[in-house]
Design a protein around this motif. Structure first.
Motif, PDB file in Angstrom:
ATOM      1  N   GLN A 150       0.828  -1.204   0.000  1.00  0.00           N
ATOM      2  CA  GLN A 150       0.000   0.000   0.000  1.00  0.00           C
ATOM      3  C   GLN A 150       0.864   1.256   0.000  1.00  0.00           C
ATOM      4  O   GLN A 150       0.597   2.220  -0.720  1.00  0.00           O
ATOM      5  CB  GLN A 150      -0.933  -0.013   1.212  1.00  0.00           C
TER       6      GLN A 150
ATOM      7  N   SER B 153      -4.116   4.446  -2.698  1.00  0.00           N
ATOM      8  CA  SER B 153      -3.680   5.058  -3.952  1.00  0.00           C
ATOM      9  C   SER B 153      -4.858   5.672  -4.704  1.00  0.00           C
ATOM     10  O   SER B 153      -4.714   6.709  -5.360  1.00  0.00           O
ATOM     11  CB  SER B 153      -2.997   4.016  -4.843  1.00  0.00           C
ATOM     12  N   LEU B 154      -6.011   5.043  -4.603  1.00  0.00           N
ATOM     13  CA  LEU B 154      -7.194   5.570  -5.293  1.00  0.00           C
ATOM     14  C   LEU B 154      -7.573   6.943  -4.765  1.00  0.00           C
ATOM     15  O   LEU B 154      -8.076   7.789  -5.506  1.00  0.00           O
ATOM     16  CB  LEU B 154      -8.380   4.614  -5.120  1.00  0.00           C
TER      17      LEU B 154
ATOM     18  N   LEU C  50      -3.628  -4.036 -10.985  1.00  0.00           N
ATOM     19  CA  LEU C  50      -4.521  -4.984 -10.318  1.00  0.00           C
ATOM     20  C   LEU C  50      -5.932  -4.990 -10.916  1.00  0.00           C
ATOM     21  O   LEU C  50      -6.848  -5.589 -10.355  1.00  0.00           O
ATOM     22  CB  LEU C  50      -4.601  -4.679  -8.822  1.00  0.00           C
TER      23      LEU C  50
ATOM     24  N   TYR D  72      -9.061  -4.861  -3.239  1.00  0.00           N
ATOM     25  CA  TYR D  72      -9.503  -3.470  -3.299  1.00  0.00           C
ATOM     26  C   TYR D  72      -8.885  -2.656  -2.164  1.00  0.00           C
ATOM     27  O   TYR D  72      -8.467  -1.509  -2.349  1.00  0.00           O
ATOM     28  CB  TYR D  72     -11.032  -3.403  -3.234  1.00  0.00           C
TER      29      TYR D  72
ATOM     30  N   MET E 191       2.531   1.737  -3.468  1.00  0.00           N
ATOM     31  CA  MET E 191       1.610   2.199  -4.497  1.00  0.00           C
ATOM     32  C   MET E 191       1.118   3.616  -4.235  1.00  0.00           C
ATOM     33  O   MET E 191       0.832   4.369  -5.165  1.00  0.00           O
ATOM     34  CB  MET E 191       0.432   1.223  -4.627  1.00  0.00           C
TER      35      MET E 191
ATOM     36  N   ALA F  27       1.450   6.595  -6.868  1.00  0.00           N
ATOM     37  CA  ALA F  27       0.276   7.354  -7.325  1.00  0.00           C
ATOM     38  C   ALA F  27       0.536   8.853  -7.257  1.00  0.00           C
ATOM     39  O   ALA F  27       0.076   9.620  -8.109  1.00  0.00           O
ATOM     40  CB  ALA F  27      -0.944   6.986  -6.483  1.00  0.00           C
TER      41      ALA F  27
ATOM     42  N   TRP G 213      -1.214   0.817  -9.179  1.00  0.00           N
ATOM     43  CA  TRP G 213      -2.477   0.213  -8.746  1.00  0.00           C
ATOM     44  C   TRP G 213      -3.315  -0.253  -9.930  1.00  0.00           C
ATOM     45  O   TRP G 213      -4.136  -1.160  -9.798  1.00  0.00           O
ATOM     46  CB  TRP G 213      -3.274   1.145  -7.843  1.00  0.00           C
TER      47      TRP G 213
ATOM     48  N   THR H 121      -6.062  -3.126  -0.864  1.00  0.00           N
ATOM     49  CA  THR H 121      -4.655  -2.910  -1.163  1.00  0.00           C
ATOM     50  C   THR H 121      -4.430  -1.654  -1.999  1.00  0.00           C
ATOM     51  O   THR H 121      -3.461  -0.920  -1.798  1.00  0.00           O
ATOM     52  CB  THR H 121      -4.071  -4.132  -1.902  1.00  0.00           C
ATOM     53  N   ILE H 122      -5.323  -1.372  -2.926  1.00  0.00           N
ATOM     54  CA  ILE H 122      -5.133  -0.212  -3.802  1.00  0.00           C
ATOM     55  C   ILE H 122      -5.879   1.031  -3.307  1.00  0.00           C
ATOM     56  O   ILE H 122      -5.666   2.118  -3.853  1.00  0.00           O
ATOM     57  CB  ILE H 122      -5.576  -0.524  -5.248  1.00  0.00           C
ATOM     58  N   TYR H 123      -6.701   0.885  -2.276  1.00  0.00           N
ATOM     59  CA  TYR H 123      -7.563   2.012  -1.884  1.00  0.00           C
ATOM     60  C   TYR H 123      -6.791   3.278  -1.528  1.00  0.00           C
ATOM     61  O   TYR H 123      -7.189   4.381  -1.960  1.00  0.00           O
ATOM     62  CB  TYR H 123      -8.489   1.615  -0.730  1.00  0.00           C
TER      63      TYR H 123
END
Length: 266
Positions: A108, A167-168, A127, A161, A111, A115, A124, A163-165
């Protein structure tokens, strides 16, 4: 002669500006590279070394703040990085924290920095395939009325999800993330199991569409597949157990703060 004088003046005017831009970019790139080192060390279970790099990361982040990193990182991004750094450090320093939790925190953190630094092709985005492919299994489990397998697949989806949150929250608008969150909460609610098959499939399709829209905002990253490979080949590290709790924590932090490395080490 006049041409030479003009050329010299232009060079004098241009170099300081270029130097400043390069310095700002270099500071952010250094932080991103340090986050990658932390990720690689954590991946190899070299936690003491990773902690040392995290302490150095903190020093460089503070130095960058003093030098005006706000020009390349917003105040909210700096706060989010500081929070992620604190959680990462706490996770690595705790002997009670499971290996899978440490690894996920490192992924996390890596990424998140990518980001912030990347203008396109964020890590991210790599994935997308496993996250979107999970809906095929989820819908099949609903049609087969296999609640146990559905729950396992759902937990797997949430783990990815989650894991990438973080970065989102850098790349995707709060409105879009709220929409995804609302669909997830519907499926998480106990009333979901009481719905008809068609209603369940409709809810999953809405969530699937929202996530498709999220991934469509970035170009697919086919230059850095190793992070995806590492995550998918560590199976139990991020499967099932790391679910909605982590997602809620990062969602809360994202709402509160609102806001590549080119050669990924093989």
């Amino acid at each position: 002669m006049i041409r030479k004088v003009i050329l010299c003046i232009l060079l004098v005017l241009m170099f300081p500006a270029d130097g400043l831009i390069a310095e700002e970019s270099s500071a952010l790139q250094e932080l991103t590279e340090l986050s990658d080192t932390v990720f690689q060390l954590t991946r190899q279970s070299q936690y003491d070394e990773a902690v040392q790099i995290l302490h150095y990361f903190e020093e460089r982040l503070k130095a960058a703040e003093r030098d005006g990193t706000e020009d390349v990182m917003t105040g909210s991004e700096i706060r989010q990085v500081s929070l992620a750094h604190h959680d990462m450090l706490k996770s690595l320093e705790s002997e009670e924290t499971e290996k899978k939790v440490k690894f996920k925190a490192a992924a996390q953190f890596r990424m998140l920095m990518d980001a912030i630094e990347s203008d396109h092709d964020p890590l991210w985005g790599s994935l997308k395939k496993p996250i979107m492919d999970s809906f095929r299994s989820l819908k099949a489990d609903i049609q087969k009325e296999d609640n146990l397998t559905f729950r396992e697949q759902w937990n797997h989806f949430l783990s990815l999800y989650d894991t990438i949150y973080p970065s989102l929250t850098i790349d995707i608008s709060p409105k879009q993330l709220r929409s995804v969150s609302n669909h997830i909460e519907v499926v998480e609610h106990r009333d979901f199991q009481q719905m008809t098959e068609s209603s369940k499939l409709e809810r999953l399709t809405l969530l699937e569409k929202d996530l498709e829209d999220v991934f469509n905002q970035v170009e697919e990253d086919d230059a850095d597949p190793s992070l995806l490979w590492v995550i998918l080949t560590t199976g139990s590290i991020i499967l099932s157990t790391l679910t909605y709790v982590g997602f809620r924590k990062y969602k809360a932090e994202g709402d509160r703060h609102k806001k590549r490395e080119k050669d990924w080490p093989k």
